[in-house]
Design a protein around this motif. Structure first.
Motif, PDB file in Angstrom:
ATOM      1  N   LYS A   3       0.852  -1.173   0.000  1.00 25.62           N
ATOM      2  CA  LYS A   3       0.000   0.000   0.000  1.00 25.62           C
ATOM      3  C   LYS A   3       0.897   1.236   0.000  1.00 25.62           C
ATOM      4  O   LYS A   3       1.875   1.298   0.748  1.00 25.62           O
ATOM      5  N   GLU A  26      -4.133   0.042 -13.623  1.00 22.63           N
ATOM      6  CA  GLU A  26      -5.120   0.499 -12.646  1.00 22.63           C
ATOM      7  C   GLU A  26      -6.024  -0.621 -12.147  1.00 22.63           C
ATOM      8  O   GLU A  26      -6.517  -0.585 -11.016  1.00 22.63           O
ATOM      9  N   ASP A  27      -6.256  -1.637 -12.978  1.00 23.57           N
ATOM     10  CA  ASP A  27      -7.130  -2.723 -12.557  1.00 23.57           C
ATOM     11  C   ASP A  27      -6.522  -3.605 -11.470  1.00 23.57           C
ATOM     12  O   ASP A  27      -7.207  -4.418 -10.880  1.00 23.57           O
ATOM     13  N   THR A  30      -6.708  -0.961  -5.721  1.00 25.46           N
ATOM     14  CA  THR A  30      -7.872  -0.225  -5.232  1.00 25.46           C
ATOM     15  C   THR A  30      -7.385   1.171  -4.861  1.00 25.46           C
ATOM     16  O   THR A  30      -6.296   1.339  -4.304  1.00 25.46           O
ATOM     17  N   GLN A  32      -8.133   4.956  -3.093  1.00 23.07           N
ATOM     18  CA  GLN A  32      -8.919   5.741  -2.145  1.00 23.07           C
ATOM     19  C   GLN A  32      -8.364   7.170  -2.123  1.00 23.07           C
ATOM     20  O   GLN A  32      -7.166   7.379  -1.902  1.00 23.07           O
ATOM     21  N   GLU A  55      -3.643   0.553  -3.156  1.00 24.94           N
ATOM     22  CA  GLU A  55      -3.379  -0.734  -2.518  1.00 24.94           C
ATOM     23  C   GLU A  55      -3.458  -1.844  -3.556  1.00 24.94           C
ATOM     24  O   GLU A  55      -4.440  -1.944  -4.292  1.00 24.94           O
ATOM     25  N   LYS A  57      -4.196  -5.166  -5.280  1.00 23.48           N
ATOM     26  CA  LYS A  57      -5.118  -6.281  -5.099  1.00 23.48           C
ATOM     27  C   LYS A  57      -4.329  -7.586  -5.102  1.00 23.48           C
ATOM     28  O   LYS A  57      -3.354  -7.727  -5.841  1.00 23.48           O
TER      29      LYS A  57
END
Length: 208
Positions: A3, A26-27, A30, A32, A55, A57
């Motif tokens: 992260k 980007e996929d 995640t 925020q 973060e 995935k």
């Protein structure tokens, strides 16, 4: 799970910089937004940059490694996990001391562990990743042993002109025997019986 927090003049730029740092698309993350950008007094003083958190995935192999780590911790085993890509999927090779308990008789425990790992890692995925678990190169050594056995028994079939029935094996081990002898000029292989007592048979090829 990795992260990072990134700041930039805009949210888009912060995301772009974060993806570059992680070297992913980007996929795979995640995102925020922690702080929106804001102009300061007269557009100059006290400018606040955008701040975003990215973060990674977890992919199927990450989940597999996490699951294995929890298993080893429960068993009080110190095991290192090496990851490499092969033609069939991903190989996770386990190294450490006293790994015989993970291998079991003829690799049966290792096969069961591999089965569980694949279920856990792929349970929410449309496209499963095939994960192979090995310990201290056991599968490499076992393959060599089975190929030597196939050679020896093929020679016996040729010498005595009589088929040989091997002891029950797992589907993976039967596949090794079949693959090794599939292009043999004189003998052929097939399986007979039901699981878990299914056996490989080595017999003469039909002539003519």
């Amino acid at each position: 799970m990795k992260k990072i927090v990134v700041t930039a003049k805009s949210i888009e730029e912060a995301i772009k910089n974060g993806l570059a740092q992680l070297n992913v698309t980007e996929d795979r993350v995640t995102i925020q937004v922690l702080e929106q950008p804001a102009k300061g007094l007269f557009g100059l003083i006290g400018v606040k940059e955008a701040k975003v958190e990215l973060e990674l995935k977890m992919d199927a192999v990450d989940i597999a490694e996490q699951f294995l780590g929890e298993v080893f911790q429960t068993m009080a085993l110190q095991v290192a996990i090496g990851r490499e890509q092969d033609q069939d999927g991903v190989l996770l090779n386990l190294t450490g001391q006293d790994l015989g308990i993970l291998i079991g008789r003829r690799g049966q425990t290792l096969d069961s562990l591999q089965y569980l790992v694949n279920i856990v890692a792929n349970r929410h995925r449309d496209t499963p990743t095939r994960i192979v678990i090995d310990a201290e190169q056991f599968r490499v050594r076992r393959r060599r042993t089975l190929e030597q056995l196939a050679d020896r028994l093929a020679g016996r079939v040729i010498k005595y002109k009589k088929e040989v029935i091997l002891e029950p094996m797992s589907p993976q081990e039967r596949k090794i025997i079949h693959s090794y002898l599939q292009n043999h000029a004189v003998v052929r292989t097939f399986s007979k019986g039901d699981e878990p007592n299914r056996r490989v048979v080595i017999a003469m090829r039909s002539q003519g």
